[in-house]
Motif scaffolding. Structure first.
Motif, PDB file in Angstrom:
ATOM      1  N   SER A 112      -5.959 -10.848   7.386  1.00 27.74           N
ATOM      2  CA  SER A 112      -4.638 -10.743   6.757  1.00 27.74           C
ATOM      3  C   SER A 112      -4.238  -9.288   6.548  1.00 27.74           C
ATOM      4  O   SER A 112      -3.073  -8.908   6.754  1.00 27.74           O
ATOM      5  CB  SER A 112      -4.647 -11.491   5.422  1.00 27.74           C
ATOM      6  N   LYS A 116      -0.928  -7.438   8.112  1.00 29.06           N
ATOM      7  CA  LYS A 116       0.082  -6.758   7.293  1.00 29.06           C
ATOM      8  C   LYS A 116       0.274  -5.314   7.741  1.00 29.06           C
ATOM      9  O   LYS A 116       1.400  -4.808   7.797  1.00 29.06           O
ATOM     10  CB  LYS A 116      -0.321  -6.814   5.818  1.00 29.06           C
ATOM     11  N   GLU A 119       2.188  -5.281  10.929  1.00 31.27           N
ATOM     12  CA  GLU A 119       3.607  -5.527  10.653  1.00 31.27           C
ATOM     13  C   GLU A 119       4.295  -4.263  10.161  1.00 31.27           C
ATOM     14  O   GLU A 119       5.417  -3.940  10.589  1.00 31.27           O
ATOM     15  CB  GLU A 119       3.724  -6.643   9.621  1.00 31.27           C
ATOM     16  N   PHE A 273      -2.588  -5.513  -2.363  1.00 30.83           N
ATOM     17  CA  PHE A 273      -1.707  -5.408  -1.194  1.00 30.83           C
ATOM     18  C   PHE A 273      -1.639  -6.718  -0.428  1.00 30.83           C
ATOM     19  O   PHE A 273      -0.582  -7.102   0.081  1.00 30.83           O
ATOM     20  CB  PHE A 273      -2.207  -4.278  -0.290  1.00 30.83           C
ATOM     21  N   LEU A 274      -2.788  -7.422  -0.343  1.00 33.06           N
ATOM     22  CA  LEU A 274      -2.791  -8.712   0.341  1.00 33.06           C
ATOM     23  C   LEU A 274      -1.961  -9.748  -0.411  1.00 33.06           C
ATOM     24  O   LEU A 274      -1.379 -10.650   0.197  1.00 33.06           O
ATOM     25  CB  LEU A 274      -4.231  -9.216   0.500  1.00 33.06           C
ATOM     26  N   GLU A 275      -1.912  -9.618  -1.749  1.00 30.62           N
ATOM     27  CA  GLU A 275      -1.073 -10.520  -2.536  1.00 30.62           C
ATOM     28  C   GLU A 275       0.398 -10.195  -2.299  1.00 30.62           C
ATOM     29  O   GLU A 275       1.198 -11.083  -2.018  1.00 30.62           O
ATOM     30  CB  GLU A 275      -1.426 -10.379  -4.021  1.00 30.62           C
ATOM     31  N   SER A 276       0.740  -8.920  -2.432  1.00 24.84           N
ATOM     32  CA  SER A 276       2.087  -8.427  -2.131  1.00 24.84           C
ATOM     33  C   SER A 276       2.090  -6.921  -2.359  1.00 24.84           C
ATOM     34  O   SER A 276       1.307  -6.412  -3.184  1.00 24.84           O
ATOM     35  CB  SER A 276       3.148  -9.090  -3.025  1.00 24.84           C
ATOM     36  N   PRO A 277       2.948  -6.171  -1.651  1.00 25.24           N
ATOM     37  CA  PRO A 277       3.030  -4.725  -1.893  1.00 25.24           C
ATOM     38  C   PRO A 277       3.368  -4.390  -3.348  1.00 25.24           C
ATOM     39  O   PRO A 277       2.855  -3.397  -3.886  1.00 25.24           O
ATOM     40  CB  PRO A 277       4.150  -4.273  -0.950  1.00 25.24           C
ATOM     41  N   ALA A 278       4.195  -5.223  -3.985  1.00 24.23           N
ATOM     42  CA  ALA A 278       4.544  -4.973  -5.388  1.00 24.23           C
ATOM     43  C   ALA A 278       3.309  -5.112  -6.287  1.00 24.23           C
ATOM     44  O   ALA A 278       3.121  -4.321  -7.223  1.00 24.23           O
ATOM     45  CB  ALA A 278       5.629  -5.953  -5.829  1.00 24.23           C
ATOM     46  N   THR A 279       2.462  -6.104  -5.991  1.00 21.51           N
ATOM     47  CA  THR A 279       1.235  -6.277  -6.787  1.00 21.51           C
ATOM     48  C   THR A 279       0.318  -5.069  -6.636  1.00 21.51           C
ATOM     49  O   THR A 279      -0.294  -4.610  -7.607  1.00 21.51           O
ATOM     50  CB  THR A 279       0.491  -7.553  -6.345  1.00 21.51           C
ATOM     51  N   TRP A 282       1.785  -2.260  -8.733  1.00 20.28           N
ATOM     52  CA  TRP A 282       1.526  -2.472 -10.165  1.00 20.28           C
ATOM     53  C   TRP A 282       0.040  -2.291 -10.491  1.00 20.28           C
ATOM     54  O   TRP A 282      -0.305  -1.775 -11.555  1.00 20.28           O
ATOM     55  CB  TRP A 282       1.998  -3.864 -10.584  1.00 20.28           C
TER      56      TRP A 282
END
Length: 359
Positions: A112, A116, A119, A273-279, A282
């Motif tokens: 994953s 990402k 991408e 990062f795998l959860e989301s860039p925002a996570t 934070w």
């Protein structure tokens, strides 16, 4: 003539020492079992010394309260056993589930992560941050290979040391018990090695070493626990996966000055990062704020001026310790530096200060 004779004696002594080292290297089969034994005993002895200075103030305080020293140690052992039982019952099941899930999902997580980054590479987002002709996937592969090589080497070494867990569990509590119980006799034996006229000075040095190491270890434990609480609450707030496991890794790694905080941040940011860039962003904010609170608010309050070591000196010591003895060297270099500094300061005051100030 006298200076020449002294120089010759020194040269002869150095040559003899080098000769002994060379001869020892030629009969490696004799010393190999001894080195193997020392390696096995290193971990329980390190744990014993760590907990000795951690528990020494508490044992001394209980003894001043007219509690028998042996009874005080047994009471502390009982309390520690209750805490361990609480950890095993309350924390370990959740921690074990997170650890198993992370190990089972590791291949999928790496895949994953590669997707990402691919991408982002296709979108051109990384082009502004990386030099031309640099592929983040290639860089990721190189860094992961280096990281796995690094971890494999140290894990292999640690596994070889800790493989016989029965020895560790047997030696550690027994050696710790006798270190705490025989504290006075150990002190007297060390003092007896010095000339009689320096017994008072030796006692002062030993007391100062005890205070410094105890303050350092207790303080380090307290600020690391505070860091863990801050990070865990922050990770729960942002919904970071494997929050408990990552926090415990960060707390343990933070015992390694500077380098530990950086190394422990890498898996946190990858999982975020795998959860989301925002996570991930934070998570980085939480790590930064927690470290700032630890360094600027908690550490000065806990340590005061006990740990009078310049940050640049700490970095140099960590690099030297890592080069000499790996992880073990990194963990031991700061306490060894503190001991040497105390001894050298006392020797300077006794033998050189007055003479040099009068020159």
């Amino acid at each position: 003539m006298f200076k020449l004779n002294s120089f010759i004696k020194l040269c002869v002594a150095v040559i003899l020492v080098l000769g002994i080292i060379y001869l020892g290297s030629r009969v490696n089969f004799i010393f190999k079992p001894l080195l193997s034994t020392i390696t096995i005993v290193t971990v329980p002895l390190m744990l014993s010394v760590f907990f000795y200075y951690l528990l020494l103030p508490l044992v001394n305080k209980m003894e001043r309260k007219k509690i028998n020293r042996t009874l005080a140690i047994l009471i502390i052992y009982l309390v520690i056993s209750v805490i361990l039982a609480g950890f095993i019952i309350g924390v370990w099941p959740s921690l074990r589930v997170q650890l198993i899930n992370l190990l089972n999902n590791a291949p999928d997580l790496i895949t994953s992560l590669s997707e990402k980054l691919a991408e982002l590479e296709r979108s051109g987002f990384l082009a502004d941050f990386l030099p031309k002709d640099v592929s983040p996937l290639t860089q990721l592969t190189n860094y992961l290979n280096k990281g796995f090589t690094f971890l494999t080497g140290y894990v292999t070494g640690l596994v070889s040391v800790v493989s016989n867990i029965a020895i560790v569990l047997f030696i550690f509590p027994i050696s710790l018990f006798y270190m705490l119980k025989e504290k006075g006799s150990l002190r007297d034996k060390l003092i007896s090695f010095t000339p009689k006229r320096f017994h008072n000075d030796a006692a002062e040095v030993i007391s100062e070493i005890d205070r410094s190491l105890s303050g350092f270890i207790v303080g380090r434990l307290l600020i690391n626990l505070a860091l863990g609480v801050l990070m865990f609450l922050g990770f729960l707030l942002i919904g970071l996966p494997y929050a408990l496991l990552l926090t415990i890794v960060a707390v343990i790694m933070n015992f390694i000055p500077f380098i530990g905080a950086l190394l422990s941040s890498v898996p946190i940011l990858i999982i975020g990062f795998l959860e989301s860039p925002a996570t991930a962003l934070w998570a980085l904010v939480i790590i930064f704020l927690s470290q700032q609170i630890q360094d600027n608010l908690i550490a000065p309050y806990v340590f005061g001026k006990q740990l009078d070591i310049h940050p640049l000196t700490t970095i140099v010591l960590v690099l030297v310790g890592g080069d000499l003895a790996g992880i073990i060297g990194i963990l031991l270099i700061i306490p060894l530096y503190m001991i040497i500094k105390i001894i050298v300061s006392k020797v300077y005051i006794l033998f050189f200060k007055q003479r040099w100030e009068q020159m």
